[in-house]
Scaffold this motif. Structure first.
Motif, PDB file in Angstrom:
ATOM      1  N   CYS A   1       3.408  -4.499  11.681  1.00  0.00           N
ATOM      2  CA  CYS A   1       3.794  -3.822  10.448  1.00  0.00           C
ATOM      3  C   CYS A   1       3.963  -2.349  10.774  1.00  0.00           C
ATOM      4  CB  CYS A   1       2.726  -4.004   9.383  1.00  0.00           C
ATOM      5  SG  CYS A   1       3.073  -3.050   7.903  1.00  0.00           S
TER       6      CYS A   1
ATOM      7  N   CYS B   1      -1.945   2.855   7.318  1.00  0.00           N
ATOM      8  CA  CYS B   1      -2.344   1.997   6.214  1.00  0.00           C
ATOM      9  C   CYS B   1      -3.861   1.868   6.139  1.00  0.00           C
ATOM     10  CB  CYS B   1      -1.740   0.613   6.393  1.00  0.00           C
ATOM     11  SG  CYS B   1      -2.140  -0.497   5.044  1.00  0.00           S
TER      12      CYS B   1
ATOM     13  N   PRO C   1       0.817  -1.228   0.000  1.00  0.00           N
ATOM     14  CA  PRO C   1       0.000   0.000   0.000  1.00  0.00           C
ATOM     15  C   PRO C   1       0.847   1.272   0.000  1.00  0.00           C
ATOM     16  CG  PRO C   1      -0.703  -1.486   1.752  1.00  0.00           C
ATOM     17  CD  PRO C   1       0.466  -2.127   1.102  1.00  0.00           C
TER      18      PRO C   1
ATOM     19  N   CYS D   1       3.857  -7.591   3.134  1.00  0.00           N
ATOM     20  CA  CYS D   1       2.509  -7.138   3.479  1.00  0.00           C
ATOM     21  C   CYS D   1       1.608  -8.353   3.539  1.00  0.00           C
ATOM     22  CB  CYS D   1       2.001  -6.147   2.436  1.00  0.00           C
ATOM     23  SG  CYS D   1       0.286  -5.674   2.696  1.00  0.00           S
TER      24      CYS D   1
END
Ligand SMILES: Nc1ncnc2c1ncn2[C@@H]1O[C@H](COP(=O)(O)OP(=O)(O)OP(=O)(O)O)[C@@H](O)[C@H]1O
Ligand SMILES: Nc1ncnc2c1ncn2[C@@H]1O[C@H](COP(=O)(O)OP(=O)(O)OP(=O)(O)O)[C@@H](O)[C@H]1O
Ligand code: SF4
Ligand SMILES: [Mg+2]
Ligand SMILES: [Mg+2]
Lengths: 351, 285, 304
Positions: A294, A300, A259, A325
């Motif tokens: 993450c 995100c 992303p 991811c």
């Protein structure tokens, strides 16, 4: 994928932290956190990422230019110069000096800091290049002059002091310095950021030419994605000290799988296009206290609970496209790439 | 600030030793406020007694209890050093920041003065003042004179920092935010030179106390005021070493060496603290 | 006079210690333009590295004196050695935005000091509540609020936030002219558009004229009304931004546009320099030149 190329550089699980314990206040900035990658011969590898994501710290480790408080905590770096293997952070000073400039050259961020402010440019050339090149003086001088000519610099700059040149000229002088010995491995940190587009393109094409003439490898760091698009064969995206995506340039721009990358590619303004582009919400993470899981999750749009707990590993999606991811399947490119202007393929570009 | 000091004490052995040494000396000097005798009075105790349970530091040939007498001496000497340090810091900060920030003819003028003061031979000047002022040369006046002589090197140091700050972008930003030159100098730039000010203050105290002791020993100050210098002067006057009243010399010398050592260690550890790299790290927060 | 700013035949020469012979270097050569009060605009300066853009901006800001020509501000000459009151009056109307947001704030002091000082000095406010109100108004314009900024240090804010605070600070004194020297070159792509959009809204919603210096032609195209293109101190083309950028006439202007890198070429590396154009530019530079006006209002430098 192109024919199997030899690795010139291998980086394995590299961790480099700024460790500071001054007067009791201990702080650890995890600027490079577990990066594994390799660079082939004869390629330009781009490193992208936002300001303070650790790009400069990473390549400082590669170029053996680290000083405390930056320390290599774990992992290794291995160069392979035609069979001669060397880890610049473990080798002796003599060994590193022997390869510096002649085999491995490093163009630092901020050209002013490389050029000694009280020495004329010509003297800096002698300081850097005279010994490694080992040529008689007359030949050395003509080689330097010819090299400057190629970079469209007037030989008069040799008599100038750094502060007398504009930012752009200084930048070109540093690039000239770093390439005059024709090294096999060039590391360039934001070498074109202060330049106008004409000079920028010129310098990029010069770096590309030098690279192809010598089949050298180049690591090219910048936050400007359009530069990456044009000079690199492969790009690695660093976010908060971690490599989050890596792949062949065209593929990474056309089909980003992370992303953050998708956003980076889409945020570029273009001439003739006045559509509004959203800025990424939130702030870059604090590397001395990075978010759990993450590191991109606070910003995100696809983040789930899993992202907040677990650190996504870098997974190979095929053709050397690696992504860290959990939800790559949900990532859609935010813009469509147009047809390339040049249909002729640049040499060394991915098939 | 408090946290910094606490950390310094915990992690920097030089700093810790320096603080301990100085604390001892300062506490000793402060005891003078509880002295049973006034420092001018002589023959209040039996003369020439060696250190004992009754007279910790012994007594001198003038019939003074050295313990109390020396605590007055150290009070005066430390006060003297501190006054010189504070006054000369004020001058060097003002001159350094003005010259560095305003530049141009202000800079040239101030640096011209600065060079004159650097070139002045200090010792003859002090002796000259002694012969002019004689008994009017009390601790405070001497401190004023020393302060006027003790700023030029540090002013230059501060100026060089200020020149660097002047061309920083935030200075121009401050100008366009309507801040007056004095505000820019004393609010924006001063914090950058403060660490230098602290560390040079220590060195300056060593310098001025050293001078005071030298002048005192030679008798070029008002010898009726107890200071470390005059104490040694009197001891010499009474041939203390020859007569065997060694404590009259050894004890003040030991204490003054402790003071110097303490100040020196503080200056060193301060230097480490203001080292630009560690300072940058601190600023990078 | 209803021109905010009139730059009239301004030239700046620096004496350089024997770089190009013993010669002087002409950083800015005979530049003229005006910015009118009635119609706020974004006036973009693009050009070569070292073509004198920063020097020009510094002269407008009175940080440098022109060697020749004059810079009139509301019809009066800008004097570098004016009294402090005069200087403040000038700064009240003309404010800069600096290139590097991380350098523009004192790292040892709170960010809002600059805002407070601006409100106090230029708006002559004394009451705490008035000052806060003025700051908050300005910060709202850039999408921040005083609560977000109050008591914070530069390292606690991101580059984009800092750059917006820096713009908000300039806005507090309601300037008529904002001079932004490469305000986006240090911030990454994702924040670039946010700041550029902000400049646009300053013009559209608050009637502030902006001199926007940049290397980024794409953002120039996006927001600029007029553009001047500089090369080695000379203006080579000047006119309505979109017209000029859509169809540049001077060879250097064409070269600039040609050289903009596009991500459409990703992986194919379009890096061939436009050699023909460069040759033509070098040829043109040898002869005498003059500026001529074209039908669409643009001025172009051509050989005499
Ligand atoms: N000398 C230092 N001491 C402590 N921390 C540092 C030091 N240098 C850099 N850092 C921190 O390390 C992190 C990574 O910095 P780095 O310079 O590698 O970023 P970058 O990706 O090169 O950014 P930019 O695009 O702005 O050059 C940042 O959080 C920075 O604050
Ligand atoms: N103080 C100075 N002394 C001497 N020469 C100077 C000085 N300032 C600028 N110059 C010269 O003037 C020319 C114009 O510089 P300027 O900084 O205005 O360029 P610029 O267009 O802003 O370039 P960039 O895009 O690289 O920022 C350059 O050749 C520079 O070397
Ligand atoms: S792992 Fe989760 S938080 Fe991280 S980038 Fe992927 S979707 Fe976003
Ligand atoms: Mg960097
Ligand atoms: Mg500039």
């Amino acid at each position: 994928m192109a024919e199997q190329k030899q690795d010139v550089l291998q980086v394995r699980n590299l961790k480099a932290y700024y460790q500071m314990a001054y007067f009791g206040v201990e702080r650890e900035v995890r600027a490079v956190d577990d990066i594994t990658m390799s660079i082939h011969e004869n390629e330009v590898y781009g490193i992208a990422g936002e300001s303070s994501s650790g790009k400069t710290s990473f390549i400082k480790v590669l170029a053996a230019a680290i000083r405390p408080p930056l320390r290599v905590v774990d992992g290794e770096v291995e160069f392979n110069f035609g069979g001669q293997k060397i880890d610049p952070n473990k080798a002796s000073k003599e060994e590193v000096d022997a390869i510096r400039w002649s085999k491995l050259s490093y163009i630092m961020q901020g050209s002013m800091s490389v050029l000694n402010p009280v020495r004329k440019i010509g003297r800096s050339f002698e300081d850097f290049a005279f010994k490694p090149m080992g040529l008689p003086r007359a030949e050395f001088n003509s080689r330097v002059a010819a090299h400057l000519e190629r970079l469209k610099l007037s030989p008069n700059v040799l008599n100038a002091y750094p502060h007398e040149l504009s930012g752009g000229m200084r930048q070109r002088v540093t690039i000239a310095l770093a390439t005059v010995c024709q090294p096999q491995f060039i590391i360039a940190d934001e070498p074109t950021t202060a330049l106008d587009v004409v000079v920028q393109k010129d310098v990029l094409s010069m770096i590309r030419t030098v690279q192809q003439e010598m089949r050298a490898s180049v690591i090219f760091v910048t936050h400007d994605m359009s530069v990456h698009a044009n000079i690199t064969d492969r790009v690695g995206i660093i976010y908060a000290g971690r490599l989050v995506e890596e792949g062949p340039t065209r593929q990474l721009f056309a089909q980003p799988k992370h992303p953050y990358t998708a956003h980076l590619v889409a945020s570029l303004p273009r001439i003739g296009d006045t559509r509004e582009r959203p800025a990424l919400e939130g702030r870059p993470p604090n590397l001395s206290d990075p978010p759990k899981g993450c590191r991109f999750h606070p910003r995100c749009p696809l983040a789930t609970d899993r992202c907040k707990q677990e650190n996504p590993p870098l997974v190979d999606m095929g053709e050397g496209h690696r992504v860290a991811c959990f939800h790559t399947d949900k990532v859609k490119p935010l813009i469509e790439l147009g047809q390339p202007k040049v249909t002729r393929m640049a040499e060394g570009a991915p098939a | 600030m408090f946290k910094v000091v606490a950390d310094l004490i915990r992690y920097n052995i030089e700093f810790t030793i320096g603080v301990i040494l100085l604390t001892i000396v300062i506490v000793f000097a402060l005891l003078s406020f509880f002295s049973p005798y006034s420092p001018e009075m002589i023959y209040v105790v039996i003369p020439d007694q060696p250190p004992s349970a009754q007279y910790w530091f012994g007594t001198n040939s003038r019939g003074q209890d050295l313990f109390w007498n020396l605590s007055f001496a150290f009070r005066n000497t430390l006060f003297f050093g501190l006054t010189v340090a504070v006054l000369s810091r004020i001058i060097s900060i003002t001159v350094g920041l003005l010259a560095g920030y305003l530049g141009g003819w202000v800079d040239r003028g101030l640096m011209f003065f600065n060079d004159i003061f650097v070139a002045i031979p200090i010792f003859p000047i002090l002796i000259l003042f002694y012969f002019v002022l004689r008994s009017d040369l009390d601790t405070f006046r001497l401190a004023l004179i020393m302060a006027c002589l003790g700023w030029p090197f540090d002013a230059r140091l501060i100026r060089s920092v200020a020149i660097g700050l002047r061309s920083r972008e935030f200075t121009r930003h401050a100008v366009f935010a309507g801040m007056s030159p004095s505000r820019i100098m004393f609010q924006e730039h001063l914090p950058y030179v403060m660490p230098i000010v602290f560390s040079t203050a220590m060195a300056n105290m060593i310098w001025s106390i050293g001078f005071e002791v030298t002048l005192g020993v030679l008798g070029f100050t008002n010898i009726n005021i107890p200071t470390v210098g005059t104490t040694i002067y009197w001891a010499n006057n009474h041939s203390a070493m020859v007569v065997g009243t060694w404590w009259w010399i050894i004890i003040p010398v030991t204490l003054i060496v402790m003071t110097f050592l303490g100040l020196f260690l503080l200056a060193i550890s301060m230097n480490e603290y203001i080292d630009p790299r560690s300072r940058l790290r601190r600023m990078g927060g | 006079m209803n021109d905010i700013l009139e730059v009239r035949n301004v030239t700046k020469r620096f004496g350089m210690g024997g770089v190009f012979g013993r010669n002087h270097i002409t950083a800015v050569n005979d530049v003229s333009f005006t910015i009118e009060a009635e119609k706020p605009e974004i006036f973009t300066i693009v050009g070569e590295s070292g073509s004198g853009k920063t020097t020009l901006a510094r002269m407008i800001l009175r940080l440098e004196t022109p060697s020749e020509g004059e810079i009139l501000f509301h019809g009066t000459r800008v004097d570098l050695r004016a009294s402090r009151a005069e200087r403040l009056k000038f700064m009240h109307e003309v404010q800069p935005v600096f290139q590097n947001p991380f350098e523009a704030f004192n790292p040892l002091k709170e960010v809002d000091r600059y805002l407070i000082s601006t409100a106090r000095t230029f708006l002559k406010l004394t009451k705490q509540s008035d000052i806060e109100q003025a700051m908050d108004d300005a910060l709202q314009k850039v999408g921040l609020s005083y609560a977000e900024v109050k008591g914070r240090f530069a390292h606690e804010l991101s580059g984009g936030q800092l750059q917006r605070v820096s713009i908000a600070r300039a806005l507090i004194c309601n300037p008529t002219l904002l001079i932004a020297d490469e305000p986006v070159s240090m911030v990454d792509a994702s924040l670039r558009m946010a700041i550029v959009n902000l400049l646009k809204s300053l013009r559209d919603d608050f009637g502030v004229s902006v001199i926007y210096i940049t290397h980024d032609l794409a953002t120039a195209y996006y927001i600029a009304d007029r553009i001047i293109i500089m090369q080695k101190g000379d203006v080579v083309e000047m006119g309505p931004a979109r017209a000029v950028l859509d169809n540049p006439e001077h060879p250097y202007a064409r070269l600039l546009k040609e050289s903009v890198l596009s991500i459409d070429d990703a992986g194919y590396g379009d890096l061939d320099p436009a050699t023909e154009l460069m040759d033509q530019i070098n040829k043109d530079r040898t002869g005498r030149t003059k500026m001529v006006t074209r039908d669409d209002g643009r001025l172009v430098r051509v050989a005499e």
